[in-house]
Structure formats: C-alpha cells, structure tokens
Design an enzyme around this catalytic site. Structure first.
Site, short mmCIF file in Angstrom:
data_model
loop_
_atom_site.label_atom_id
_atom_site.label_comp_id
_atom_site.label_asym_id
_atom_site.label_seq_id
_atom_site.Cartn_x
_atom_site.Cartn_y
_atom_site.Cartn_z
N THR A 390 87.17 62.83 44.85
CA THR A 390 85.89 62.28 45.32
C THR A 390 85.74 62.38 46.84
O THR A 390 86.68 62.74 47.55
CB THR A 390 85.74 60.82 44.81
OG1 THR A 390 85.98 60.80 43.41
CG2 THR A 390 84.38 60.22 45.07
N ASN A 410 85.38 64.15 40.17
CA ASN A 410 86.51 63.41 39.63
C ASN A 410 87.83 63.95 40.19
O ASN A 410 87.96 64.03 41.40
CB ASN A 410 86.49 63.36 38.11
CG ASN A 410 87.24 62.13 37.58
OD1 ASN A 410 87.48 61.19 38.34
ND2 ASN A 410 87.62 62.13 36.34
N GLY A 481 88.81 57.62 45.93
CA GLY A 481 90.07 56.97 45.55
C GLY A 481 90.09 56.40 44.15
O GLY A 481 90.87 55.49 43.87
N GLY A 482 89.21 56.89 43.26
CA GLY A 482 89.25 56.46 41.86
C GLY A 482 89.11 54.95 41.74
O GLY A 482 88.29 54.33 42.40
N1 GLY Z 1 85.16 59.84 39.61
C1 GLY Z 1 85.59 58.57 39.97
C2 GLY Z 1 84.58 57.51 39.71
O1 GLY Z 1 83.43 57.81 39.51
O2 GLY Z 1 84.93 56.37 39.70
#
Ligand code: GLY
Length: 582
Positions: A390, A410, A481-482
């Site tokens: 991201t 992602n 950072g997910g």
């Molecule tokens: N791709 C990570 C998120 O959308 O949380």
C-alpha cells in the site's frame, strides 16, 4: 464587509454546485466570483503555498508540477496518485483501489471517494476453499483469482472531473512521462521485489518488466513501463471508458480469463466509485475525520480513541501507558472482526461502535495491572505475518484545502502479474475478504459473515486516511501497513495531541495489538527491553518484527498560516513545502 463576504461566498458555493451538477470545468461564473471575493477582501484567495508528503520524490514533484500549472489540490492528488502507480508499483496502481479523503475549504465539504476494488460478478463465498474446506491462501494472494475489479482509474477520473480545475489529461502527464521515460529504482523497490520475486517470475511478461533475467535489477537501474504509459494515455483521452471499456478492458479481461480467472467485461463496465460521508468524532479537543466503511480504519480509530478518552494516559508510567493503549486496540480490533463489512451489503452498528458511552463500557473492562486474555472477549486464533503493502500521500494548501489518500494493490506487487499488453499489475485485494471461518487474511485479521465474499461487494480495508484538527492546527496523515495502519494512525494521533510536529508523528515508535493473535507486535526498537519485560509481567505476549509503515503527513498552523510536512524515514519518500503562486 462581512455580509458582503458571506453573500459572495454563498454565490461561489451555488456556482460550484451548478458546475458539479452540469459537469462543467472552470466555470467563468465561479472564477468571477472568486475575483470578487479577493476584491472585497474576503479570506478566500488563490493558495500560494502547499505541503505534500508522499512515498516517492517523483510523486511529490508531480503534485507541485500540477499546482504550478494552475491546478488545485485535487488535480495535484490525481497527479500524485497516478505517479505513485508508476514509480511505486509495489504499493498501488491502476490495477488497485483506494480511498481519497477530501476537504474543500470554501464550502467546508468533507467527503471520501471510495475507489475500493469490488468482487467480480462470478465471485462466491467459498471460492478460496480447498476440498477440505480450508482457505487456500495461494488462490487469494497470487494470480488472477486474487484480483478484485480495480477502482483506482475510476477514482482518478471522478476526482479530476468533479473536484479538479485542470483536464484529466494534464494531471496524468507526469505519470505518463515517468512511465515512458523510466525512473531509477531505489533500495526500497529492490527490497519489495525480493519479497515477491518468486511470484513475479511465474509470469514471463511481468518478470520482463520488473526483473532482470529473473533477478532483482541493480539499484538506480531504469524502470520503463511503456504499456502502462499507453494505458494512462487511453485514460487521458477517453476518461473512465479508456480503462473500463474498449481495448484496455478487452486486454484486461482476456489476460484474466486466459489464466482461468472470472472477470468479464460487465465487471469492468459496472464499476462505480461511491462518495461516502467520512467518519467523524473527537478525542479530547481534536476533531477527527477519517475513512468510512468499507474501510474499518475510521471506526476502529475512533473506537480506540473513545476508549482512551476515559483513561488519563498522562498520569501513568510508560509501561502502563503502552499496556492501556494496547488494551484499547485489542477491543477496537475485536469489534472490527465481529461487525465490520461493506455497508452496501450488511448492516453494521456503526453508531454504537463509535458511541462514547459504548467506549466507556469497554474502558471499564480494562485493568491497569493485567492484560485481558482474548478468551474473555470470544474469538479464534490463526496467525499470519503482516505485509509491506500500500501507499499514502497527504497534501494541504495554505487555505486548508486538503487530501489524504491511501491507495493499494494489497501485498507488494499485488497478485504478481501484469495483464498482458496493459502494464497493469493486478491487485490481490480479494484476500481482504474472509475466505474461511477461523482463518486470518494475509495480515492475520479475522472476521465474520459481514466480510464474506459476495458478487460486487467491497472487501473490508484497514486504510485510514485521516484529518485531525484542533483550535490551532490541521493535520493530514496516513500510512501503508495492512492491519497495522490503524494502530499507526492512532499512535500518531496521540502524538499530535501531545503538541508534537509531523516530524515527530512519522517517527513514533510503533507497537500494535489487533486482538488476534493475542500479542503486542512491536517494530525493531519500538519497545525497550524494560518495556518488553514490564508488559510481559502484565500478562502480554510480545513479538518483535521489522520496522513497518511509511507515514506521510502534512500540517497547517491555523494561527500563522505556516505549513510543514514529513515523510517517514522508514521509507524513501519526500515531504516538501513549496511556493506555488506569488
Ligand atoms: N490492502 C490493505 C487494506 O486495504 O487494508
């Protein structure tokens, strides 16, 4: 004079409404009224300075280039987003999606453009299950089935046409140039290639673009993306149709179907962005504006802050402070898992989750001297590593117009393949759905039916583009950072509350609790040995990981109009404040 200002401002708002509804750019009436405003001495004037922080110097420069051509912050946001899609292909791209949080000063508009990917029409709840009913992570993370229908191109077109002053073709120019002429790759790009090299090598056309005979290219070697430049040119010429119809759409669908994927032309034609009301709340004297569902970011951030509002963090020692913040994170992420999903498909008790009394109840279950084991909350226990995915950028001008945008494909380099002839890397955002009960996604995040896969549904996100405002300052911030995005923004918000600068927010040492796994994850150097031991003594499990996040932040000081910007030193971005017009 004041009433004259109000009258003229009102007229500008009306004219803007007219412009938006007719889809007309550069309305002469709006310009005339803006001139009137400056003659009458009202406070709306041409912004002469802006601050930009993004994950790549070329993206930051693209934003200033467009501002200097007479663009507003929304045009600059289009330029930065498109540039990042080219120069930081590991993080975001035309094949991905994202959220653009906007504030427009003259009519006080706050809006979130939701360009999140959608599940294809042929997607179904069990599409990633193996014969034993377990989640097959290979399918949801790598290859064509992992890819949702992209929202980024539609988001760029919408942002430009509805909020920009310049033609889309102008705002896309820097990105087209970077794609055609190439740019020198940096160490971060090399590192992220290393993370996904094996997957990229499974697709010869993808490997030919990003790798050198299957290996990671040398630092500073030139990355040219000629097909991507052509796709951007199609968009520049034909707008949304330039991506979602015609030759680009044909190539995207052909590439996906050739690998036994499920995209159809209808999926692309049906894709629409949605304008959503951002989540708003407060922490002490700070107004918080953040992402709405389908991102969990705003709700989890507000819920955690509401819990912490009941606790005097200034009155406890450092170890207890981190324990209490972790316990607030645990509870807010627990509700994420229980309740959150795409509100176009499921009912979510949003008002309750961000209610101050609800948070008071949760805070009363926190013990100062002891971690609460997850069993007391209900849950299940898969464990997965986090990613380095991201991207985020922040922009503000000296009038207070601003954009916080978090964009994603992602995992680094998404699904790991480029659709032949388009230069478009496909995302692996389908992994953000819940594929199987009791199974975490790539970040270990669990969830329930609210986030189950369904045709055309948007997968739950953690992206948290955010504005903070108190009587003296406005902050614009966010990070990749997910699952850890939300806790990073939370820690930065607490640092803003303490009166610190953007330089300090992006540097904050990071720790994180996401309910499952039941542990505090902390970056290298994020907690001292004494803190680790102290937290263990309170009953926490701890785990150290690499330095994570890449926060980009800007600030306007409302008292003297000065701007500042900071880019996370964990990345290789650029933050800058520059003069635009005299
Ligand atoms: N791709 C990570 C998120 O959308 O949380």
């Amino acid at each position: 004079m004041i009433s004259a200002c109000i009258l003229v401002k009102g007229a500008v708002m009306l004219s803007s409404f007219w412009k938006q509804n007719k889809g007309v750019k550069n309305s002469g009436l709006a310009s005339l009224l803006l001139i009137l405003l400056s003659i009458t001495g009202c406070s709306v004037k041409q912004p002469h300075q802006a601050a930009i922080a993004s994950a790549h110097p070329l993206a930051t420069q693209a934003g200033f280039e467009i501002l200097r051509q007479g663009g507003n912050v929304y045009d600059a946001a289009v330029a930065i987003s498109a540039a990042l899609a080219v120069v930081e292909p590991s993080g975001s791209g035309l094949g991905g999606g994202g959220f653009w949080l906007l504030h427009r000063e003259y009519d006080n508009l706050d809006i979130m453009i939701d360009g999140r990917e959608k599940a294809p029409l042929a997607a179904h709840k069990n599409m990633f299950l193996d014969t034993k009913g377990n989640a097959n992570k290979q399918l949801s993370l790598n290859g064509v089935l992992a890819a949702g229908i992209p929202g980024m191109p539609a988001g760029l077109v919408h942002l430009s046409e509805k909020y920009g002053k310049l033609p889309l073709a102008t705002s896309l120019q820097p990105a087209i140039r970077y794609a055609e002429q190439g740019f020198a790759i940096d160490t971060r790009h090399q590192k992220l290639l290393g993370f996904r090299k094996n997957i990229l090598n499974q697709h010869p056309e993808t490997a030919a673009i990003f790798l050198a005979q299957g290996e990671i290219p040398d630092k500073d070697s030139l990355l040219q993306q000629r097909d991507l430049a052509q796709t951007l040119k199609h968009m520049a010429k034909h707008g949304k149709q330039g991506f979602y119809a015609g030759s680009v759409a044909d190539k995207l669908v052909a590439a996906v179907q050739q690998d036994n994927g499920i995209w159809t032309l209808d999926d692309l034609l049906n894709y629409q962005v949605v304008e959503r009301k951002p989540m708003t709340g407060s922490y002490k004297n700070i107004k918080i504006t953040s992402a709405a569902l389908p991102s969990s970011g705003g709700i989890v951030l507000l819920e955690a802050l509401n819990i912490l509002e009941n606790i005097d963090l200034g009155a406890v020692n450092n170890i207890t402070r981190k324990h209490l913040i972790s316990e607030a994170m645990r509870r807010a992420y627990h509700d994420r898992a229980l309740y959150l999903g795409d509100t176009d498909y499921v009912d979510v008790p949003v008002d309750r989750l961000i209610n101050k009394y609800y948070a008071q109840g949760l805070s009363s279950s926190i013990r100062v001297d002891k971690a609460l084991p997850n069993e007391y909350l209900t849950g299940h226990t898969p464990e997965k590593q986090g990613g380095r995915n991201t991207t985020h950028f922040s922009i503000i001008d000296n009038e207070g117009n601003r954009v916080a945008a978090t964009l994603s494909i992602n995992f680094p380099f998404g699904a790991g393949l480029v659709a032949s002839g388009t230069g478009v890397l496909l995302n692996n955002e389908m992994d953000d759905f819940v594929s199987a009960k009791n199974s975490g996604n790539g970040y270990g995040l669990v969830g329930g039916d609210a986030n189950a896969i369904a045709p055309e549904k948007r997968m739950l996100s953690s992206m948290t583009p955010t504005f903070l405002e108190n009587s003296g300052r406005i902050a614009v911030l966010g990070t990749p950072g997910g699952s850890r995005i939300i806790s990073m923004v939370l820690l930065a918000t607490l640092d803003f509350t303490a009166g610190n600068s953007p330089e300090s927010w992006v540097k904050v040492k990071r720790f994180h609790h996401q309910y499952i796994p039941d542990q505090i994850l902390y970056e290298k150097g994020g907690l001292s040995t004494r803190e680790v031991e102290g937290l263990q003594a309170l009953g926490h499990q701890l785990k150290q990981t690499y330095n994570y996040g890449n926060m980009q932040a800007v600030q306007l000081d409302k008292n003297n109009g000065s701007l500042s910007a900071a880019s996370d030193q964990r990345g290789e971005g650029q933050a800058s404040v520059q003069q635009i017009h005299k």
